[in-house]
Design a protein around this motif. Structure first.
Motif, mmCIF file in Angstrom:
data_model
loop_
_atom_site.group_PDB
_atom_site.id
_atom_site.type_symbol
_atom_site.label_atom_id
_atom_site.label_comp_id
_atom_site.label_asym_id
_atom_site.label_seq_id
_atom_site.Cartn_x
_atom_site.Cartn_y
_atom_site.Cartn_z
ATOM 1 N N LEU A 84 0.842 -1.201 0.000
ATOM 2 C CA LEU A 84 0.000 0.000 0.000
ATOM 3 C C LEU A 84 0.876 1.249 0.000
ATOM 4 C CD1 LEU A 84 -2.713 1.525 0.355
ATOM 5 C CD2 LEU A 84 -2.487 1.116 2.816
ATOM 6 N N ASP A 85 0.808 1.995 -1.094
ATOM 7 C CA ASP A 85 1.582 3.229 -1.214
ATOM 8 C C ASP A 85 0.614 4.406 -1.138
ATOM 9 O OD1 ASP A 85 3.447 5.171 -1.667
ATOM 10 O OD2 ASP A 85 4.189 4.351 -3.560
ATOM 11 N N ILE A 86 0.690 5.134 -0.021
ATOM 12 C CA ILE A 86 -0.229 6.250 0.207
ATOM 13 C C ILE A 86 0.416 7.529 -0.308
ATOM 14 C CG2 ILE A 86 -1.483 7.573 1.950
ATOM 15 C CD1 ILE A 86 -1.413 4.978 3.672
ATOM 16 N N ASN A 115 0.181 -7.668 -4.462
ATOM 17 C CA ASN A 115 -0.646 -6.698 -5.173
ATOM 18 C C ASN A 115 -0.223 -5.293 -4.775
ATOM 19 O OD1 ASN A 115 -2.120 -8.626 -6.506
ATOM 20 N ND2 ASN A 115 -3.902 -8.513 -5.160
ATOM 21 N N LEU A 116 -0.122 -4.411 -5.744
ATOM 22 C CA LEU A 116 0.248 -3.026 -5.487
ATOM 23 C C LEU A 116 -1.003 -2.158 -5.470
ATOM 24 C CD1 LEU A 116 2.441 -0.857 -5.162
ATOM 25 C CD2 LEU A 116 2.623 -0.768 -7.657
ATOM 26 N N LEU A 117 -1.158 -1.382 -4.398
ATOM 27 C CA LEU A 117 -2.326 -0.514 -4.242
ATOM 28 C C LEU A 117 -1.861 0.917 -3.992
ATOM 29 C CD1 LEU A 117 -5.340 0.101 -3.819
ATOM 30 C CD2 LEU A 117 -5.095 -0.699 -1.453
ATOM 31 N N ILE A 118 -2.220 1.823 -4.895
ATOM 32 C CA ILE A 118 -1.936 3.249 -4.729
ATOM 33 C C ILE A 118 -3.196 3.917 -4.191
ATOM 34 C CG2 ILE A 118 -1.214 5.384 -5.852
ATOM 35 C CD1 ILE A 118 0.931 3.262 -5.905
ATOM 36 N N ALA A 119 -3.088 4.622 -3.077
ATOM 37 C CA ALA A 119 -4.258 5.252 -2.462
ATOM 38 C C ALA A 119 -3.929 6.673 -2.030
ATOM 39 C CB ALA A 119 -4.731 4.431 -1.261
ATOM 40 N N GLY A 120 -4.967 7.471 -1.861
ATOM 41 C CA GLY A 120 -4.800 8.832 -1.373
ATOM 42 C C GLY A 120 -4.745 8.875 0.139
ATOM 43 N N GLN A 121 -4.532 10.069 0.677
ATOM 44 C CA GLN A 121 -4.400 10.204 2.126
ATOM 45 C C GLN A 121 -5.729 10.015 2.855
ATOM 46 O OE1 GLN A 121 -1.990 14.019 2.257
ATOM 47 N NE2 GLN A 121 -0.844 12.762 3.697
ATOM 48 N N LYS A 122 -6.833 10.143 2.148
ATOM 49 C CA LYS A 122 -8.139 9.895 2.752
ATOM 50 C C LYS A 122 -8.578 8.480 2.393
ATOM 51 C CE LYS A 122 -12.888 11.599 3.054
ATOM 52 N NZ LYS A 122 -13.858 12.604 2.574
ATOM 53 N N ILE A 138 2.026 -4.279 3.626
ATOM 54 C CA ILE A 138 3.195 -3.424 3.829
ATOM 55 C C ILE A 138 2.770 -2.032 3.373
ATOM 56 C CG2 ILE A 138 5.574 -2.923 3.180
ATOM 57 C CD1 ILE A 138 5.977 -5.893 2.682
ATOM 58 N N ALA A 139 2.730 -1.077 4.283
ATOM 59 C CA ALA A 139 2.237 0.267 3.973
ATOM 60 C C ALA A 139 3.377 1.270 4.022
ATOM 61 C CB ALA A 139 1.143 0.672 4.965
ATOM 62 N N THR A 140 3.378 2.183 3.063
ATOM 63 C CA THR A 140 4.424 3.200 3.003
ATOM 64 C C THR A 140 3.839 4.491 2.448
ATOM 65 O OG1 THR A 140 6.709 3.597 2.292
ATOM 66 C CG2 THR A 140 5.213 2.641 0.661
ATOM 67 N N GLY A 141 4.645 5.530 2.384
ATOM 68 C CA GLY A 141 4.199 6.806 1.824
ATOM 69 C C GLY A 141 3.741 7.778 2.893
ATOM 70 N N TRP A 142 2.746 8.598 2.523
ATOM 71 C CA TRP A 142 2.255 9.656 3.409
ATOM 72 C C TRP A 142 1.181 9.102 4.344
ATOM 73 C CZ3 TRP A 142 4.641 14.328 3.501
ATOM 74 C CH2 TRP A 142 5.517 14.600 2.449
ATOM 75 N N ILE A 143 1.610 8.258 5.265
ATOM 76 C CA ILE A 143 0.685 7.599 6.186
ATOM 77 C C ILE A 143 0.231 8.597 7.262
ATOM 78 C CG2 ILE A 143 0.423 5.714 7.842
ATOM 79 C CD1 ILE A 143 2.727 4.301 6.291
ATOM 80 N N VAL A 158 0.208 -6.054 9.705
ATOM 81 C CA VAL A 158 0.566 -4.867 8.937
ATOM 82 C C VAL A 158 1.937 -4.399 9.390
ATOM 83 C CG1 VAL A 158 -0.041 -2.477 8.361
ATOM 84 C CG2 VAL A 158 -1.862 -4.168 8.729
ATOM 85 N N VAL A 159 2.741 -3.924 8.448
ATOM 86 C CA VAL A 159 4.043 -3.332 8.763
ATOM 87 C C VAL A 159 4.129 -1.995 8.054
ATOM 88 C CG1 VAL A 159 6.541 -3.510 8.441
ATOM 89 C CG2 VAL A 159 5.241 -5.521 9.117
ATOM 90 N N PHE A 160 4.563 -0.955 8.778
ATOM 91 C CA PHE A 160 4.813 0.338 8.161
ATOM 92 C C PHE A 160 6.255 0.372 7.666
ATOM 93 C CE2 PHE A 160 1.424 2.308 11.075
ATOM 94 C CZ PHE A 160 0.460 2.180 10.092
ATOM 95 N N LEU A 161 6.410 0.777 6.422
ATOM 96 C CA LEU A 161 7.731 0.874 5.805
ATOM 97 C C LEU A 161 8.124 2.339 5.741
ATOM 98 C CD1 LEU A 161 10.096 -0.439 4.231
ATOM 99 C CD2 LEU A 161 8.716 -0.205 2.176
#
Length: 338
Positions: A84-86, A115-122, A138-143, A158-161
């Motif tokens: 998950l790339d936020i 699976n790759l998931l691109i999501a917004g901050q909301k 695995i979550a990364t980005g603007w969490i 869940v793991v924050f990267l």
């Protein structure tokens, strides 16, 4: 529920047979090799192999080894893991970067699909829906705090990267120790003769920038000094085309700065502004992996010892296999390259 250790090893051996393409009639690695590979005792290995023998997957022959007797190629399907790339702002096309591809290869080897998931901050219903019935995230980005609440409520590992600026609750985090990196480089620049150090960073709300600033502040505190805010440059949402000019203005506004801590992306802009001047500040460049070599005599580089993506996979799979959440955060240690 926590699975017995031998059961997890048993599953691991089946994965090994499939991913290493061990065919019928070929032997497994020795008990000693399996013990080292799975980091368990030989007793546990023997118990796992005994169950596989009862399931007619392998056959043990005294003095000869353990032979595969079932065709299990392609059987391994441990489930799906989501990367998950936020993102902040407009969402971009979802593509496997080299780093994500490395994660994909590692998970495939272990019998998982990525699976790759691109999501917004909301958090939105569609994105949340894609996180159902998966083995882990695995979550990364603007969490942000909203995403933390959603992910914490999921009954999956869940793991924050990477670093985040909000409370991760009880979700483990694998991150680079940017604070320590900045402190190591700052101290090195002072040891080399710098008197006043400036910072050239990413966005002011970017977690690594905050940690890098804290690293310099910690060194200054030991020296009985305080950080002058005018010596900190943030790129924020600046147009890349204007970055060189604004960094040049920052340098001109701080003529007494004789040392710079720089994020790697800004290094070329610093050089562009200094190349036609006699000014040669000591520079400490902060990078994930070594990039510069011996570019300039007055430049020193720090990088990180381990691959953060591999470590995130290790933490996530441990949580999946043990059926528990660990709150132990893992920080990747930096080192001075030059």
């Amino acid at each position: 529920m926590v699975s017995p250790k031998y059961a997890r090893v048993q599953s691991g051996i089946v994965n090994l047979i499939a991913t290493e393409n061990i065919k019928i009639g070929e032997t497994l690695p020795t008990e000693k090799e399996l013990s080292e590979n799975f980091e368990v005792s030989i007793i546990t290995i023997r118990r796992a192999v005994k169950h596989l023998e009862e399931s007619k997957i392998v056959r043990r022959e005294q003095g000869r080894g353990t032979f595969v007797i079932a065709d299990i190629q392609g059987r391994v399907d441990n489930g799906t893991i989501v990367f998950l790339d936020i993102m902040r702002g407009e969402l971009t096309f979802a593509a496997f970067t080299p780093s994500v591809k490395n994660i994909d290869n590692e998970l495939t080897r272990r019998g998982y699909k990525l699976n790759l998931l691109i999501a917004g901050q909301k958090p939105d219903a569609e994105s949340i829906g894609r996180l159902k019935d998966v083995k882990g995230v695995i979550a990364t980005g603007w969490i942000n705090a909203k995403w933390v609440q959603i992910l914490n409520a999921l009954d999956i590992p869940v793991v924050f990267l990477g670093g985040i600026t909000c409370d991760p609750l009880d979700i483990p985090m694998v991150s680079f120790d940017y604070k320590k990196m900045a402190a190591i480089l700052a101290q090195h620049l002072f040891d080399k003769g710098a008197k006043k150090i400036g910072l050239v960073l990413g966005g002011s709300d970017y977690a690594p920038s905050t940690l890098m600033k804290e690293g310099l502040v910690s060194v200054l505190k030991r020296r009985g000094e305080k950080l002058d805010p005018s010596r900190v440059y943030y790129s924020d949402d600046e147009d890349p085309g204007t970055a060189s000019n604004s960094i040049g203005k920052f340098l001109n506004d701080n003529p007494d700065v004789d040392g710079l801590l720089i994020e790697l992306a800004a290094y070329v802009h610093i050089l562009n502004n200094l190349i036609d001047t006699p000014r040669r500040p000591l520079m400490g460049v902060m990078a994930v992996t070594p990039k510069l070599g011996n570019v300039c005599r007055n430049t020193y580089e720090a990088a990180f010892k381990d691959n953060i993506y591999e470590k995130a996979v290790e933490v996530l799979l441990e949580n999946i296999q043990t059926g528990r959440k660990t709150v132990d955060n893992l920080k990747i240690e930096p080192y001075l390259v030059k």
